[in-house]
Design a protein around this motif. Structure first.
Motif, PDB file in Angstrom:
ATOM      1  N   ASN A 239       0.824  -1.206   0.000  1.00 20.83           N
ATOM      2  CA  ASN A 239       0.000   0.000   0.000  1.00 20.83           C
ATOM      3  C   ASN A 239       0.866   1.269   0.000  1.00 20.83           C
ATOM      4  N   GLU A 240       1.996   1.157  -0.731  1.00 20.21           N
ATOM      5  CA  GLU A 240       2.994   2.229  -0.867  1.00 20.21           C
ATOM      6  C   GLU A 240       3.732   2.547   0.434  1.00 20.21           C
ATOM      7  N   ARG A 241       3.682   1.654   1.397  1.00 19.68           N
ATOM      8  CA  ARG A 241       4.668   1.735   2.492  1.00 19.68           C
ATOM      9  C   ARG A 241       6.064   1.631   1.877  1.00 19.68           C
ATOM     10  N   TRP A 242       6.188   0.757   0.880  1.00 24.65           N
ATOM     11  CA  TRP A 242       7.386   0.667   0.053  1.00 24.65           C
ATOM     12  C   TRP A 242       7.010   1.113  -1.358  1.00 24.65           C
TER      13      TRP A 242
ATOM     14  N   VAL B  88      -3.035  -9.699  -6.438  1.00 26.78           N
ATOM     15  CA  VAL B  88      -2.254  -8.790  -5.601  1.00 26.78           C
ATOM     16  C   VAL B  88      -3.154  -7.658  -5.120  1.00 26.78           C
ATOM     17  N   ALA B  89      -3.176  -7.454  -3.822  1.00 24.62           N
ATOM     18  CA  ALA B  89      -3.948  -6.375  -3.204  1.00 24.62           C
ATOM     19  C   ALA B  89      -3.197  -5.941  -1.954  1.00 24.62           C
ATOM     20  N   PRO B  90      -3.470  -4.750  -1.423  1.00 30.94           N
ATOM     21  CA  PRO B  90      -2.771  -4.302  -0.219  1.00 30.94           C
ATOM     22  C   PRO B  90      -2.914  -5.289   0.933  1.00 30.94           C
TER      23      PRO B  90
ATOM     24  N   VAL C  81      -2.769  -1.584   5.857  1.00 30.41           N
ATOM     25  CA  VAL C  81      -3.993  -0.789   5.692  1.00 30.41           C
ATOM     26  C   VAL C  81      -4.579  -0.498   7.066  1.00 30.41           C
ATOM     27  N   ASP C  82      -4.935   0.762   7.314  1.00 28.06           N
ATOM     28  CA  ASP C  82      -5.645   1.134   8.531  1.00 28.06           C
ATOM     29  C   ASP C  82      -6.401   2.426   8.248  1.00 28.06           C
TER      30      ASP C  82
END
Length: 345
Positions: free
Chosen positions: A256-259, A293-295, A300-301
């Motif tokens: 989830n674009e953490r990376w 592929v999904a987050p 996710v929070d």
């Protein structure tokens, strides 16, 4: 100051202790959060294997242009020879280049073939059979490096799993069997080529890599440029003995674009009125085409709602390749394309 961090993964290659591996996982997590690229040492790829790859590339790219064009395959196969100015990687992001299909690199691709997986129904576009040029030693030298790069890629997914707190079975389940391609690139102008050598000459236009992780060997010559979060470009040259590693779009989706899958391009320098030759070889580890592929739940929070809808590896890779190789703009790459448009040209 922008810096691509160096990470030593010997603890995973040489069966280090749990504590040693935990340190590596934390360093990889930090590199993936802050840059999305890293200088990889302790990878265990023998120097003679890398030297053999370079020799094979030199021998093939030195062939006459008409001979090399005899190894061109249909764009959908992602195999064989790519002549100069027949691709534009920015189209994979939905961004129109100044002139279509203008990247001047040439390349040769090999990958996992369906014949390696007897009894399995695999998409022929992703598992096309390889063709091998009639160059002494080429197949053996390239296959030796392909095996080593694949080992490093799978080691990286093991580290990713530990860094993200995932079960050991997660990435093997996502990547078996995996779409895997080795793209050998040559950045040089053909003898007799006339071109205006200005600041807009593009070796490989802006793009993100498509899959999970990329293992990149490259000459220690300027040309590769990486986009930071402020929209500025920075030169990146591999350290002695290091491989470069960067994340692909599917890993950005998973986290989830953490990376981030970091935007990059290639603009080799002009020396004495011509392009300074530069070679690279990118091993793409992209995942099982049928995997969704999904987050991840852990990424996710309430403060980080999901940024992406689920997509299969097959759907994502097809859309990307249709842009870069077939010249059809990929309008699904909304978030990646926005980052290009934000960049300081």
């Amino acid at each position: 100051m922008f810096r691509v961090p160096a990470v030593d993964i010997a603890a995973y290659v040489d069966d280090g202790t749990a504590e040693e591996r935990a340190v590596v996982a934390r360093e990889v997590d930090a590199a993936c959060r802050e840059v999305g690229f890293m200088q990889l040492v302790g990878h265990g790829v023998p120097a003679d294997v890398i030297e053999g790859l370079g020799a094979a590339m030199d021998a093939f790219f030195a062939l006459d242009a008409d001979v090399k064009r005899g190894y061109v395959r249909p764009a959908c196969e992602n195999r064989g020879y790519t002549p100069p100015r027949t691709e534009s990687l920015s189209l994979s992001l939905g961004v129109e280049p100044a002139s279509r299909m203008n990247d001047f690199f040439e390349a040769f691709n090999v990958g996992r073939a369906a014949s390696e997986y007897a009894g399995q129904e695999l998409p022929p576009e992703h598992f096309a059979e390889n063709i091998w040029p009639d160059v002494v030693g080429f197949e053996e030298q390239v296959a030796a490096y392909f095996a080593e790069a694949g080992r490093v890629a799978r080691t990286m997914t093991r580290i990713f799993g530990d860094a993200l707190g995932l079960p050991a079975s997660f990435f093997p389940g996502l990547t078996a069997p995996s779409i895997e391609v080795l793209r050998m690139n040559n950045y040089a102008l053909e003898p007799g080529t006339t071109v205006e050598l200005d600041g807009d000459l593009v070796g490989m236009s802006e793009h993100t890599d498509f899959g999970i992780v990329t293992i990149l060997w490259a000459d220690p010559i300027r040309g590769l440029q990486v986009l930071d979060r402020d929209g500025d470009w920075h030169d990146v040259v591999p350290d002695p003995g290091a491989l470069l590693v960067n994340l692909g779009d599917l890993t950005a989706r998973l986290t989830n674009e953490r990376w981030l899958s970091t935007m990059h391009r290639v603009k080799p320098p002009v020396v004495d009125g011509t392009i300074e030759r530069r070679r690279s070889a990118a091993y793409f580890h992209d995942g099982n085409p049928g995997a969704v592929v999904a987050p991840l739940e852990g990424c996710v929070d309430a403060a980080h709602p999901p940024l992406y809808d689920p997509v299969t590896v097959d759907e994502h890779i097809r859309a990307k390749l249709a842009g870069s190789r077939a010249g059809r703009r990929n309008d699904a790459a909304v978030r990646e394309g926005a980052r290009v448009l934000h960049a300081q040209r």
